[in-house]
Design a protein around this motif. Sequence first.
Motif, PDB file in Angstrom:
ATOM      1  N   ALA B 123       0.815  -1.213   0.000  1.00 38.77           N
ATOM      2  CA  ALA B 123       0.000   0.000   0.000  1.00 38.77           C
ATOM      3  C   ALA B 123       0.851   1.267   0.000  1.00 38.77           C
ATOM      4  N   GLU B 419      -4.483  -5.397   2.912  1.00 39.99           N
ATOM      5  CA  GLU B 419      -5.600  -4.881   3.717  1.00 39.99           C
ATOM      6  C   GLU B 419      -6.446  -6.042   4.273  1.00 39.99           C
ATOM      7  N   ILE B 454     -12.569  -4.484  -1.434  1.00 35.98           N
ATOM      8  CA  ILE B 454     -11.172  -4.087  -1.133  1.00 35.98           C
ATOM      9  C   ILE B 454     -10.337  -4.178  -2.410  1.00 35.98           C
ATOM     10  N   ARG B 457     -11.266  -1.283  -4.752  1.00 34.15           N
ATOM     11  CA  ARG B 457     -10.723   0.029  -4.389  1.00 34.15           C
ATOM     12  C   ARG B 457      -9.250   0.164  -4.788  1.00 34.15           C
ATOM     13  N   TRP B 458      -8.470  -0.902  -4.533  1.00 36.09           N
ATOM     14  CA  TRP B 458      -7.040  -0.819  -4.861  1.00 36.09           C
ATOM     15  C   TRP B 458      -6.815  -0.890  -6.367  1.00 36.09           C
ATOM     16  N   GLU B 460      -8.853   0.554  -8.515  1.00 34.74           N
ATOM     17  CA  GLU B 460      -9.137   1.926  -8.946  1.00 34.74           C
ATOM     18  C   GLU B 460      -7.941   2.839  -8.697  1.00 34.74           C
ATOM     19  N   ARG B 461      -7.135   2.482  -7.712  1.00 32.18           N
ATOM     20  CA  ARG B 461      -5.939   3.291  -7.443  1.00 32.18           C
ATOM     21  C   ARG B 461      -4.754   2.848  -8.291  1.00 32.18           C
TER      22      ARG B 461
END
Lengths: 303, 468
Positions: B123, B419, B454, B457-458, B460-461
């Motif tokens: 992360a 995560e 989860i 979301r990651w 999308e990043r």
Amino acid sequence: MSAVRATRRRRYLFDRDGVLAPMMLLPSVVYIVALVAVPFFLAIAYSLSDVTVGDPSFDYVGLRNFRAVLKDPVFRRSLTNSIFITAVTMVLVLVLAKILALVLTRDFRGKWGVRFLILLPWTTPVPLAAIAWLWMLDSLFSPIDWTLRRLGLLEGNLHWLGNSKLAVASVITVQVWRIVPLAAVIIMAGLAAIPQDINDAAEVDGAGFWRKLFEITIPLTLPVTAVATLFGAVLVFTDMSVVYVLTRGGPVDATQILPTWAFFRGIQGGDLAQGAAVALFLFPLLLAMAVLILRSVRRMEVL
Amino acid sequence: MDSNSQASGWSRRRFIQASAGLTVLIACGKSAKETGGGATDVTSTLVQPSKKLSGDLKILQWSHFVPRHDKWFDPWAADWGRQVGVNVTVDHIGLADIPARAAAEFSANEGHDLIEFLSPPAAFEPSVLDLSDLNQEAEKRFGKQLALCTRSTYNPTTKKYYGFCHGWVPDPGDYRKSMWEKVGLPNGPTTYQELLDVGGRIKREQGVQLGIGMSNELDSNMAARAIIWSFGGSIQDDRENVVFNSPQTIEAVDYMARLFKATMTDEVFAWNAASNNQGLIAGSLSYILNSISAYRTAQTASPDVANDVFFTPPLKGPRGVALASEHVIPIYVIPKHAKNPDAAREFILNLVANYAQATNNSELYTFPAFAQTVPQLNGWLENDPYGSQPANKLAFLKDAEKWSTTIGHPGPANAAIGEIFDTFILAKMMARAARGELSARDAVIDAENQIKPIFQRWRERGLVGGKP
């Protein structure tokens, strides 16, 4: 000559309320802005972004984090647990602190020693106390279990922190243990402020202990009791040390509360934005408590 | 003051003498607590830096489970600094405090030049330097890095190395031989079915339970993964697609629920990372999943117990697969805010070159990421320099790399996996099924409902691959 004039001017300056008052307040204002206001607005900004622990770049995502958080069953459990643990803790604190305050305002031998011992839990740092309780409630070496076994009341171990109900009870017990002394001291101050002639007059009129308790002591100490209760509630509601040290939110999420879940989601898990969204749910409840505290204080002033 | 002390028979001189004596006694006690011995066939090497170094190098890392390691590491690092012209400072904090401390430093955009994590810090990729050059240089000098280490530091989606893995720690099964001997298995269990059948027998006949945690802590996390993998399930495939909800995962969760009912008690739901160690040493547990740290502790605290502690490689699942996660995996990152990244790079290369010292001083707890840097390792495992009885007790670890993998298995240890790991979703899933709150199938669905967002979301990043 000019030095004398400067000193006199400075003295006059400090004599003016308009200068001295803001100067005296300034440290508190700086403290509150730096350590309360800035983090609070930062948390709001984070909760509306996609910021992570490893990527502080800010992209606005609207209320997406709040929608995600509200869908999360662990969050809902944490919110319920936070309210339940705080409410039960404060009911117990109220009863125990009142009894303790009544006892400690009586004269008896060794009163100051007893007062000192009772205040000790409040002076112990919370994480240190929680670690001591962790050992008390250990699944193998709990002295509580050992005592119960010795008394023939238990076979094996109770697994205080492994059973959901016992784990919640354990968290409440530790919170009660640490908050009762503070509440008792506040209530003692309230008891000391009751004019003695009121009690004397009640006794002359033939009022007994219970009648004096319910018709004089409790009504006259109600505002200060409310302050003690609400201060305690804020301390319990926002504390994460006890749960973090004792159970880390377990078993499963039986003792998960908003502060621990915000920490696990935001810091440990790396999703700072969602962690901030979880933490912000503390705000409306804390605000309500703060309003109640201030109203109680005002009522006390009127009395 | 003087008169008082003399009155009580305590002169200042006597007080100082007594204090000095007490200090010596404490020092003796402390040194006596360390495991004796240690390898002697270890030499020190100085890797000459490729460029002139200067300034300060601030390192943040965990307080090693084996105290001897830090006693060696800190002066060794300072000594390296003196030789190359760098002032080295090493700050140690508890394992559990590293993520919070690192998050604070990244948020403040200042702090240490080198930060060591004990699980893959994927992360943090946007805030750390890409260490592809360092990893390539290390492979050039020290040979191929172990695959499980590479998969814990390389992001195939961004094609960057967000960290440098210099070692890893195996996570075998630890058992009390005397208990398993009584049920005819002196070498411990070899399959999960055996663990269920015979572990249950030990609990019934000897009153001693198994110790596989289902709590919000490290060992429970590792155990849940090992069981799921050995039954053929996983969170993701090798391309980072979520494949969690599978018959194999459900079978593993169902097994864990049956294992709990037959062999364990509620205490496993409330454990911290030290609980299973304590239980094994206290004789309250017959089998745990852990590194050799519990055993090393027993060697000093209770040698008789240590002599009764033996190990198994991971147990075989129903289709013969036997996998375990690395227990912890030390990974250095160099933050973008680091003031001395050159010195940090050179320090890492020097550490890898001297890894025999690191492994030796960790009492064979930490294994090298580059096998050829510790050629003595197999010899040490055959004849433990720290006094195992028998001397080859740890020899089974010679092929530990074959049965160990990273927490992202069979894919990389990406940010989503991190995560999921740090919010204990798998350990809680196992607990829900074991406690009868949900069926195995529903527990898996419940966990999947947390896992998929989860990953999304990651993704999308831009840090995690695979399809939504």
